[in-house]
Design an enzyme around this catalytic site. Sequence first.
Site, PDB file in Angstrom:
ATOM      1  N   LYS A 104     -29.574  38.883 -17.387  1.00  0.00           N
ATOM      2  CA  LYS A 104     -30.289  39.414 -18.530  1.00  0.00           C
ATOM      3  C   LYS A 104     -29.673  40.484 -19.234  1.00  0.00           C
ATOM      4  O   LYS A 104     -29.146  41.406 -18.251  1.00  0.00           O
ATOM      5  CB  LYS A 104     -31.722  39.494 -18.588  1.00  0.00           C
ATOM      6  CG  LYS A 104     -32.266  40.092 -17.377  1.00  0.00           C
ATOM      7  CD  LYS A 104     -31.870  41.474 -17.181  1.00  0.00           C
ATOM      8  CE  LYS A 104     -32.130  42.517 -18.361  1.00  0.00           C
ATOM      9  NZ  LYS A 104     -31.562  44.134 -17.977  1.00  0.00           N
ATOM     10  N   TYR A 117     -37.750  42.946 -21.054  1.00  0.00           N
ATOM     11  CA  TYR A 117     -39.011  42.360 -20.387  1.00  0.00           C
ATOM     12  C   TYR A 117     -40.242  42.514 -20.727  1.00  0.00           C
ATOM     13  O   TYR A 117     -41.141  41.439 -20.642  1.00  0.00           O
ATOM     14  CB  TYR A 117     -38.828  43.453 -19.020  1.00  0.00           C
ATOM     15  CG  TYR A 117     -37.891  43.207 -18.167  1.00  0.00           C
ATOM     16  CD1 TYR A 117     -37.952  41.946 -17.086  1.00  0.00           C
ATOM     17  CD2 TYR A 117     -36.797  44.136 -17.847  1.00  0.00           C
ATOM     18  CE1 TYR A 117     -36.809  41.919 -16.134  1.00  0.00           C
ATOM     19  CE2 TYR A 117     -35.645  43.702 -17.111  1.00  0.00           C
ATOM     20  CZ  TYR A 117     -35.790  42.899 -16.215  1.00  0.00           C
ATOM     21  OH  TYR A 117     -34.758  42.709 -15.297  1.00  0.00           O
TER      22      TYR A 117
HETATM   23  P1  NAD Z   1     -23.165  48.066 -12.895  1.00  0.00           P
HETATM   24  O1  NAD Z   1     -22.809  49.031 -13.934  1.00  0.00           O
HETATM   25  O2  NAD Z   1     -23.798  48.675 -11.466  1.00  0.00           O
HETATM   26  O3  NAD Z   1     -22.300  46.863 -12.443  1.00  0.00           O
HETATM   27  C1  NAD Z   1     -21.331  46.561 -13.426  1.00  0.00           C
HETATM   28  C2  NAD Z   1     -20.162  45.780 -12.692  1.00  0.00           C
HETATM   29  O4  NAD Z   1     -19.261  45.209 -13.703  1.00  0.00           O
HETATM   30  C3  NAD Z   1     -19.320  46.723 -11.779  1.00  0.00           C
HETATM   31  O5  NAD Z   1     -19.134  46.290 -10.575  1.00  0.00           O
HETATM   32  C4  NAD Z   1     -18.191  47.192 -12.656  1.00  0.00           C
HETATM   33  O6  NAD Z   1     -16.969  47.313 -11.999  1.00  0.00           O
HETATM   34  C5  NAD Z   1     -17.783  45.822 -13.338  1.00  0.00           C
HETATM   35  N1  NAD Z   1     -17.338  45.858 -14.585  1.00  0.00           N
HETATM   36  C6  NAD Z   1     -16.211  44.973 -15.011  1.00  0.00           C
HETATM   37  N2  NAD Z   1     -15.606  45.423 -16.233  1.00  0.00           N
HETATM   38  C7  NAD Z   1     -16.253  46.460 -16.556  1.00  0.00           C
HETATM   39  C8  NAD Z   1     -15.958  47.068 -17.708  1.00  0.00           C
HETATM   40  N3  NAD Z   1     -15.324  46.858 -18.886  1.00  0.00           N
HETATM   41  N4  NAD Z   1     -16.973  48.169 -18.070  1.00  0.00           N
HETATM   42  C9  NAD Z   1     -17.936  48.469 -16.786  1.00  0.00           C
HETATM   43  N5  NAD Z   1     -18.195  47.896 -15.708  1.00  0.00           N
HETATM   44  C10 NAD Z   1     -17.425  46.693 -15.538  1.00  0.00           C
HETATM   45  O7  NAD Z   1     -24.428  47.565 -13.649  1.00  0.00           O
HETATM   46  P2  NAD Z   1     -25.522  46.518 -13.067  1.00  0.00           P
HETATM   47  O8  NAD Z   1     -26.785  47.487 -13.041  1.00  0.00           O
HETATM   48  O9  NAD Z   1     -25.221  45.776 -11.824  1.00  0.00           O
HETATM   49  O10 NAD Z   1     -25.805  45.759 -14.199  1.00  0.00           O
HETATM   50  C11 NAD Z   1     -24.974  44.423 -14.432  1.00  0.00           C
HETATM   51  C12 NAD Z   1     -25.901  43.353 -15.245  1.00  0.00           C
HETATM   52  O11 NAD Z   1     -27.290  42.932 -14.402  1.00  0.00           O
HETATM   53  C13 NAD Z   1     -26.245  43.758 -16.521  1.00  0.00           C
HETATM   54  O12 NAD Z   1     -26.246  42.419 -17.333  1.00  0.00           O
HETATM   55  C14 NAD Z   1     -27.933  44.054 -16.499  1.00  0.00           C
HETATM   56  O13 NAD Z   1     -28.592  44.051 -17.712  1.00  0.00           O
HETATM   57  C15 NAD Z   1     -28.167  43.088 -15.198  1.00  0.00           C
HETATM   58  N6  NAD Z   1     -29.309  43.735 -14.574  1.00  0.00           N
HETATM   59  C16 NAD Z   1     -30.526  43.050 -14.156  1.00  0.00           C
HETATM   60  C17 NAD Z   1     -31.415  43.393 -13.462  1.00  0.00           C
HETATM   61  C18 NAD Z   1     -32.520  42.618 -13.160  1.00  0.00           C
HETATM   62  O14 NAD Z   1     -33.497  42.929 -12.510  1.00  0.00           O
HETATM   63  N7  NAD Z   1     -32.306  41.139 -13.318  1.00  0.00           N
HETATM   64  C19 NAD Z   1     -31.338  44.733 -13.041  1.00  0.00           C
HETATM   65  C20 NAD Z   1     -30.182  45.440 -13.235  1.00  0.00           C
HETATM   66  C21 NAD Z   1     -29.071  45.084 -13.881  1.00  0.00           C
END
Ligand code: NAD
Length: 380
Positions: A149, A235
């Site tokens: 999401k 949420y």
């Molecule tokens: P994060 O920044 O920790 O991870 C993002 C990943 O994408 C990294 O590994 C990064 O290297 C990669 N990436 C690839 N291309 C990129 C670019 N151009 N710029 C930045 N990063 C790039 O983020 P996250 O917190 O893991 O979130 C990822 C997804 O998960 C999002 O869509 C977020 O909304 C979702 N999320 C959901 C929940 C949940 O409870 N369901 C919780 C946190 C995040």
Amino acid sequence: MSMESSRRRFLQRLGAAGAAGLSLAAPRGGQRVAWAAGGDGATTAPAPGRKVGFALVGLGKLAQDQLIPALRKTQDCRLTAVVSGHADKAQRIAAANGVPEKNIYSYATFDRLADNPDVDVVYVVLPNAMHAEYTIRAARAGKHVYCEKPMAPTARECQEMIDACKKAGRQLGIGYRLHFEPYNLELARLARTRELGTPKLIDAAACIVIAPDPHQWRLDKKLSGGGSLVDIGIYALQAARYISGEEPLSVSARQTITNPSWFKGIDESMLFTMTFPSGLVASCSSSYVTRLSRWTVSTDSAAFGLEPALYYHNLKGFRSDGKPLVFPDIDQFAAEMDDFARCVRDGHPTRVPGEEGLRDVRIIEALYRSAETARDVRLG
Ligand code: NAD
């Protein structure tokens, strides 16, 4: 009975409850999905009893801290591939989790997943603006897709994702973990059965303090698609919809930015209301500068709710009649992945389909229109 076997039995019951109609979103019924038909990819249905292979795309915080540990706790899934832009990180994570070298992909080699029968599901865990591209490419590679999401920044992209998966004959699920979480399921049950009266007001607050890194993608509108509303406010929006079981008729929103050097073109905080056909009103908030996680449902005669309502663990419930509202603390990510794996394997539709993600994104677009114009927006 050991703690572990008791947890497993509870999760099985929870899955059965969803299948029996306690689902929060799309009707599931006994309908089967002809998911293998029409696809041009190489994947075939995972054999009954075989664990469903997941490829994680994007090895950031969520993937490393939650999804990989959760995959180890699932009954029906296994991590079989990783996709990352950082070869060293991918190799370290693959080695630590028994993923063979041949199943490590970069974004450039991603499409070769089509030739890998170890992978049934591609789980997209990238910044929001990359969800559509990798969902569509995964579907074209013949894989089922589970996408984090918010589904995508625009309704148009959401529709393209749905169309691509339909065309490929593959399932698309959205990572709405609270649809598998027992406290949230109970709030929906209490509201819909009118056990504590007719719901009149839902108060939903979803706020987090954002990490102090000005370079993170959440602050870059091109990658995030928006601010606190799309990231965490979704949420509160979801809760109002799945607790009530209704779709909003009109919405209104106002945004606040107190730190314009950080929040450039994205909402730092958002206050929004949604009016539902029964007359129920949801009063919601999201923010990046405070920490709050609370749903309260007020009826004509009572109240019930959760605080915290959306954290990964240790949710707490209350009922104004003093009866306990207590459930086991589960791994929500393991529950959602196991459910999707069973849907894919058994040919049942997921209870969190792309259409559910699209509904939220349409409402989010209306909320941003309302914030921009300072007017109520009706949803048709
Ligand atoms: P994060 O920044 O920790 O991870 C993002 C990943 O994408 C990294 O590994 C990064 O290297 C990669 N990436 C690839 N291309 C990129 C670019 N151009 N710029 C930045 N990063 C790039 O983020 P996250 O917190 O893991 O979130 C990822 C997804 O998960 C999002 O869509 C977020 O909304 C979702 N999320 C959901 C929940 C949940 O409870 N369901 C919780 C946190 C995040």
